[in-house]
Design an enzyme around this catalytic site. Sequence first.
Site, PDB file in Angstrom:
ATOM      1  N   SER A 166     146.989 158.947 -44.041  1.00 14.56           N
ATOM      2  CA  SER A 166     148.253 159.000 -44.782  1.00 14.56           C
ATOM      3  C   SER A 166     148.412 160.325 -45.508  1.00 14.56           C
ATOM      4  O   SER A 166     147.522 160.725 -46.252  1.00 14.56           O
ATOM      5  CB  SER A 166     148.307 157.887 -45.830  1.00 14.56           C
ATOM      6  OG  SER A 166     148.214 156.646 -45.223  1.00 14.56           O
ATOM      7  N   HIS A 174     153.909 158.240 -40.598  1.00 16.52           N
ATOM      8  CA  HIS A 174     153.052 158.326 -39.414  1.00 16.52           C
ATOM      9  C   HIS A 174     153.925 158.581 -38.182  1.00 16.52           C
ATOM     10  O   HIS A 174     154.928 157.910 -37.990  1.00 16.52           O
ATOM     11  CB  HIS A 174     152.258 157.017 -39.231  1.00 16.52           C
ATOM     12  CG  HIS A 174     151.110 156.895 -40.183  1.00 16.52           C
ATOM     13  ND1 HIS A 174     149.910 156.335 -39.833  1.00 16.52           N
ATOM     14  CD2 HIS A 174     150.973 157.281 -41.467  1.00 16.52           C
ATOM     15  CE1 HIS A 174     149.093 156.377 -40.871  1.00 16.52           C
ATOM     16  NE2 HIS A 174     149.725 156.933 -41.880  1.00 16.52           N
ATOM     17  N   HIS A 232     146.389 150.298 -38.791  1.00  9.42           N
ATOM     18  CA  HIS A 232     145.676 149.669 -39.893  1.00  9.42           C
ATOM     19  C   HIS A 232     145.571 148.168 -39.666  1.00  9.42           C
ATOM     20  O   HIS A 232     146.508 147.539 -39.177  1.00  9.42           O
ATOM     21  CB  HIS A 232     146.404 149.919 -41.218  1.00  9.42           C
ATOM     22  CG  HIS A 232     146.522 151.368 -41.565  1.00  9.42           C
ATOM     23  ND1 HIS A 232     147.571 152.144 -41.133  1.00  9.42           N
ATOM     24  CD2 HIS A 232     145.710 152.183 -42.288  1.00  9.42           C
ATOM     25  CE1 HIS A 232     147.405 153.383 -41.582  1.00  9.42           C
ATOM     26  NE2 HIS A 232     146.294 153.436 -42.280  1.00  9.42           N
ATOM     27  N   TYR A 253     145.810 146.036 -41.921  1.00  8.43           N
ATOM     28  CA  TYR A 253     146.809 145.339 -42.741  1.00  8.43           C
ATOM     29  C   TYR A 253     148.186 145.260 -42.075  1.00  8.43           C
ATOM     30  O   TYR A 253     149.047 144.508 -42.512  1.00  8.43           O
ATOM     31  CB  TYR A 253     146.947 145.977 -44.134  1.00  8.43           C
ATOM     32  CG  TYR A 253     147.444 147.400 -44.160  1.00  8.43           C
ATOM     33  CD1 TYR A 253     148.774 147.717 -43.894  1.00  8.43           C
ATOM     34  CD2 TYR A 253     146.583 148.438 -44.466  1.00  8.43           C
ATOM     35  CE1 TYR A 253     149.229 149.017 -43.920  1.00  8.43           C
ATOM     36  CE2 TYR A 253     147.016 149.741 -44.496  1.00  8.43           C
ATOM     37  CZ  TYR A 253     148.342 150.036 -44.216  1.00  8.43           C
ATOM     38  OH  TYR A 253     148.769 151.328 -44.238  1.00  8.43           O
ATOM     39  N   GLU A 254     148.391 146.051 -41.013  1.00 14.70           N
ATOM     40  CA  GLU A 254     149.668 145.958 -40.302  1.00 14.70           C
ATOM     41  C   GLU A 254     149.721 144.729 -39.411  1.00 14.70           C
ATOM     42  O   GLU A 254     150.759 144.426 -38.831  1.00 14.70           O
ATOM     43  CB  GLU A 254     149.884 147.207 -39.436  1.00 14.70           C
ATOM     44  CG  GLU A 254     150.115 148.459 -40.247  1.00 14.70           C
ATOM     45  CD  GLU A 254     150.182 149.680 -39.354  1.00 14.70           C
ATOM     46  OE1 GLU A 254     151.218 149.860 -38.694  1.00 14.70           O
ATOM     47  OE2 GLU A 254     149.191 150.434 -39.300  1.00 14.70           O
ATOM     48  N   ALA A 286     143.227 158.851 -47.008  1.00 10.88           N
ATOM     49  CA  ALA A 286     143.489 158.934 -48.446  1.00 10.88           C
ATOM     50  C   ALA A 286     142.763 157.748 -49.069  1.00 10.88           C
ATOM     51  O   ALA A 286     142.720 156.671 -48.473  1.00 10.88           O
ATOM     52  CB  ALA A 286     144.984 158.835 -48.707  1.00 10.88           C
ATOM     53  N   MET A 318     141.780 151.715 -46.912  1.00 11.34           N
ATOM     54  CA  MET A 318     142.141 150.613 -46.010  1.00 11.34           C
ATOM     55  C   MET A 318     142.023 151.003 -44.538  1.00 11.34           C
ATOM     56  O   MET A 318     142.685 150.413 -43.684  1.00 11.34           O
ATOM     57  CB  MET A 318     143.576 150.161 -46.313  1.00 11.34           C
ATOM     58  CG  MET A 318     143.826 149.801 -47.777  1.00 11.34           C
ATOM     59  SD  MET A 318     145.578 149.477 -48.075  1.00 11.34           S
ATOM     60  CE  MET A 318     145.617 149.459 -49.883  1.00 11.34           C
ATOM     61  N   SER A 319     141.189 151.980 -44.229  1.00  9.93           N
ATOM     62  CA  SER A 319     141.096 152.439 -42.830  1.00  9.93           C
ATOM     63  C   SER A 319     139.683 152.927 -42.528  1.00  9.93           C
ATOM     64  O   SER A 319     138.735 152.575 -43.230  1.00  9.93           O
ATOM     65  CB  SER A 319     142.094 153.589 -42.612  1.00  9.93           C
ATOM     66  OG  SER A 319     141.710 154.727 -43.350  1.00  9.93           O
ATOM     67  N   ASN A 346     143.817 159.081 -56.152  1.00  7.90           N
ATOM     68  CA  ASN A 346     144.073 158.390 -57.437  1.00  7.90           C
ATOM     69  C   ASN A 346     142.779 157.754 -57.923  1.00  7.90           C
ATOM     70  O   ASN A 346     141.932 157.410 -57.115  1.00  7.90           O
ATOM     71  CB  ASN A 346     145.121 157.282 -57.220  1.00  7.90           C
ATOM     72  CG  ASN A 346     144.698 156.296 -56.124  1.00  7.90           C
ATOM     73  OD1 ASN A 346     144.818 156.591 -54.930  1.00  7.90           O
ATOM     74  ND2 ASN A 346     144.165 155.166 -56.542  1.00  7.90           N
ATOM     75  N   HIS A 369     152.189 153.940 -53.746  1.00  6.72           N
ATOM     76  CA  HIS A 369     152.054 154.680 -52.483  1.00  6.72           C
ATOM     77  C   HIS A 369     152.598 156.102 -52.645  1.00  6.72           C
ATOM     78  O   HIS A 369     152.074 157.058 -52.077  1.00  6.72           O
ATOM     79  CB  HIS A 369     152.794 153.928 -51.374  1.00  6.72           C
ATOM     80  CG  HIS A 369     152.637 154.540 -50.012  1.00  6.72           C
ATOM     81  ND1 HIS A 369     151.407 154.699 -49.406  1.00  6.72           N
ATOM     82  CD2 HIS A 369     153.556 155.040 -49.140  1.00  6.72           C
ATOM     83  CE1 HIS A 369     151.574 155.269 -48.216  1.00  6.72           C
ATOM     84  NE2 HIS A 369     152.868 155.490 -48.035  1.00  6.72           N
TER      85      HIS A 369
HETATM   86  N1  HPA Z   1     142.896 151.737 -52.821  1.00  2.00           N
HETATM   87  C1  HPA Z   1     142.956 151.527 -51.484  1.00  2.00           C
HETATM   88  N2  HPA Z   1     143.476 152.405 -50.633  1.00  2.00           N
HETATM   89  C2  HPA Z   1     143.908 153.571 -51.138  1.00  2.00           C
HETATM   90  C3  HPA Z   1     143.875 153.858 -52.509  1.00  2.00           C
HETATM   91  C4  HPA Z   1     143.348 152.888 -53.398  1.00  2.00           C
HETATM   92  O1  HPA Z   1     143.267 153.067 -54.627  1.00  2.00           O
HETATM   93  N3  HPA Z   1     144.402 155.109 -52.676  1.00  2.00           N
HETATM   94  C5  HPA Z   1     144.725 155.545 -51.428  1.00  2.00           C
HETATM   95  N4  HPA Z   1     144.442 154.636 -50.500  1.00  2.00           N
END
Ligand code: HPA
Length: 271
Positions: free
Chosen positions: A27, A58, A80, A82-83, A110, A208-209, A232, A244
């Site tokens: 991402s 994407h 992903h 989650y998709e 990310a 998440m990947s 973050n 996001h």
């Molecule tokens: N958690 C999960 N996935 C992420 C995060 C997070 O804080 N930041 C970027 N992708």
Amino acid sequence: MYQINMNQDSVQRIISFAPSIGLILGSGLGDYGEKLEDPEFISYSEIEGFPVSKVEGHKNRFILGKLGEKRVIAMQGRFHFYEGFTQDMLAAPIHIMQRAGVKTVILTNAAGGLNVGFRPGELMLISDHINLSGSNPLIGDNDAGFGPRFPDMTDVYTASLREKIKERAAEAELELREGVYVMASGPSYETPAEVRAMQILGGDAVGMSTVPEAILARHCGLKVIGVSCVTNPAAGISGQPLSHEEVMAAAESAKKRFEKLVDLMITEICE
Ligand code: HPA
């Protein structure tokens, strides 16, 4: 196991390009693919049986191109869990890469910082992972043509490649952290209690990947290098809610350093 027809034209174009390096862009990091020289684009929709991601930002295509002497296949847009894809569906791109002759895959993402010493925008080389996604991409029949039923995961993120990239990054005065990546399924971000649990487990970043692709790549004999862009502090650490938009903005701010690191990985580290 999820199978893709390797004889179709679009896959044969990839195989005849004969890339040695695969690059999966996370991402906010997808623009890197546009740097490749003499690019050829193959949309995922041109490949029968290939999944298509709907995540914003994407582009859903392969880019075949060169960086110096190196032939690279980049994925602009990944899939992903989650998709709603099952993790075994993520085998499609990895198996195409393996059949095309790729030796090393570079996985990027990310991630949220679990390590309280990490600041947004920093890059973390992945030393190992913890799979908390609740699944595994190798669940189902094993195709012994790709790898064994019970593949070893002792050295997923090849230690010798990590040593080399740390040296090159230091020479280039590029700050690089190193740590353990935890995969959560998402798509909700973690709760503060989950973040504390992941810290206790030894995680440094959460996302998440990446983990399914790393397992699939090791299963079929590819080397893996992974890098997270810490976008973050993970939930509860700063007290601010996560968004996001914040993740995408931080990835954008790290873009120059991320590109430099991937350049070094491709031109100096990978065969
Ligand atoms: N958690 C999960 N996935 C992420 C995060 C997070 O804080 N930041 C970027 N992708």
